[in-house]
Design an enzyme around this catalytic site. Structure first.
Site, PDB file in Angstrom:
ATOM      1  CG  ASP A  42      -0.343   0.000   2.523  1.00 14.66           C
ATOM      2  OD1 ASP A  42       0.893  -0.138   2.598  1.00 14.66           O
ATOM      3  OD2 ASP A  42      -1.075   0.150   3.535  1.00 14.66           O
ATOM      4  CB  SER A  43       4.587   1.691  -0.145  1.00  8.38           C
ATOM      5  OG  SER A  43       4.811   0.570  -0.979  1.00  8.38           O
ATOM      6  CG  ASP A  81       0.413  -4.026   2.079  1.00  9.27           C
ATOM      7  OD1 ASP A  81       0.384  -4.845   3.016  1.00  9.27           O
ATOM      8  OD2 ASP A  81       1.273  -3.140   1.968  1.00  9.27           O
ATOM      9  CE  LYS A 110       3.324  -5.838   3.783  1.00  6.75           C
ATOM     10  NZ  LYS A 110       2.825  -4.644   4.509  1.00  6.75           N
ATOM     11  CD  GLU A 112       0.537  -1.232   8.091  1.00  9.29           C
ATOM     12  OE1 GLU A 112       0.146  -0.467   9.006  1.00  9.29           O
ATOM     13  OE2 GLU A 112       0.969  -0.831   7.004  1.00  9.29           O
ATOM     14  CD  GLU A 179       7.774  -0.005   7.352  1.00  9.70           C
ATOM     15  OE1 GLU A 179       6.828  -0.755   7.058  1.00  9.70           O
ATOM     16  OE2 GLU A 179       7.931   1.128   6.863  1.00  9.70           O
TER      17      GLU A 179
HETATM   18  O1  KIV Z   1       3.618  -1.114   1.574  1.00 15.47           O
HETATM   19  C1  KIV Z   1       4.784  -1.512   1.546  1.00 15.47           C
HETATM   20  O2  KIV Z   1       5.539  -1.315   0.586  1.00 15.47           O
HETATM   21  C2  KIV Z   1       5.260  -2.265   2.689  1.00 15.47           C
HETATM   22  C3  KIV Z   1       6.720  -2.523   2.781  1.00 15.47           C
HETATM   23  C4  KIV Z   1       7.433  -1.305   3.176  1.00 15.47           C
HETATM   24  C5  KIV Z   1       7.016  -3.656   3.686  1.00 15.47           C
HETATM   25  O3  KIV Z   1       4.492  -2.613   3.535  1.00 15.47           O
END
Ligand code: KIV
Length: 261
Positions: A42-43, A81, A110, A112, A179
């Site tokens: 989600d970056s 994500d 993934k 958090e 992280e």
């Molecule tokens: O969103 C992302 O790119 C991430 C990485 C920094 C692990 O969660």
């Protein structure tokens, strides 16, 4: 073909390489590099969409980008994500959204958070969807954490990270991203769980590393201490576009090679 079992089996034997990708070309490049895991992070909120955090990223955004990455990397192991508010409201909603990411082409999701998401993770895994955990600095909680803070510095924070890592393993996660965690605590977590840890700003002793594609190729504007630029693509691209502009202005482009007769 990479599977969660292969990823778990790599722990302690061979470093796991994960890199983000967000679209067809970055997925193609990431896949051809031989990295074991492609993360549609989600970056994408910061890196691609220009937001100042990951919070505005929606499920719709993630589905578009997971589909594009799958088209660019047909045989890759892709982790999608779960964006902010796609798994926090209810376990049912979390399972449904995780399923949508799989239908779009991800092999795993993934999310958090620690122990408080044990039941959510258990139910997503029960639905047949592999889950990667994410501890330490969790960008979706940036407002709660008060900025991009390195985690694990106090005894309380160290104990919470260790407890959360064990809870994620017990809930069924196949790997955990760490992280911005101090190196000694990341090592302690890595030594205390049987699933791989994948670090970003978490030092040298994790079972694998993850970086953002644009940081690796030098396309992002920031130069982060924990990342490494292996090229300066921003400069290369910028020079190319300037040259194109100059050649149009000076009528050097198009020339006879570019015309149809
Ligand atoms: O969103 C992302 O790119 C991430 C990485 C920094 C692990 O969660």
């Amino acid at each position: 073909m990479i599977t969660t079992k292969k990823i778990i089996d790599m722990k302690g034997k061979e470093p796991i390489v994960m890199i983000t990708a967000y679209d067809y070309p970055t997925a193609k490049i990431a896949n051809e590099s031989g990295a074991e895991i492609i993360l549609v992070g989600d970056s994408l909120g910061n890196v691609i969409l220009g937001y100042d955090s990951t919070i505005p990223v929606t499920m719709e955004d993630m589905l578009i980008h997971v589909k594009a990455v799958r088209r660019g990397a047909p045989d890759a192991f892709i982790v999608g994500d779960m964006p902010f508010l796609s798994y926090e409201v209810s376990v049912e909603k979390a399972v449904e959204n995780a399923g949508l990411l799989l239908k779009a082409g991800a092999n795993a999701v993934k999310l958090e958070g620690g122990e408080e998401y044990s039941e959510t993770i258990r139910q997503i895994v029960r639905a047949g969807i592999p889950v990667m955990g994410h501890l330490g600095f969790t960008p979706q909680s940036v407002n709660l954490l008060g900025g991009h803070r390195v985690q694990g510095k106090t005894q309380e924070s160290r104990e919470k990270l260790l407890k959360d890592a064990k809870a994620l393993e017990e809930a069924g996660c196949f790997a955990i991203v760490l992280e911005l965690v101090i190196e000694s605590v990341a090592k302690e977590i890595t030594d205390s769980v049987n699933i791989p840890t994948i670090g970003i700003g978490a030092g040298r002793y994790c079972d694998g590393q993850v970086l953002v594609f644009h940081d690796v190729v030098g396309l992002s504007e920031v130069n982060l201490k924990f990342a490494k630029r292996y090229a300066n693509t921003y400069e290369v691209m910028s020079d190319a576009v300037k040259k194109y502009r100059e050649e149009v202005k000076s009528k050097l482009f198009p020339d006879e090679k570019n015309i149809f007769e």
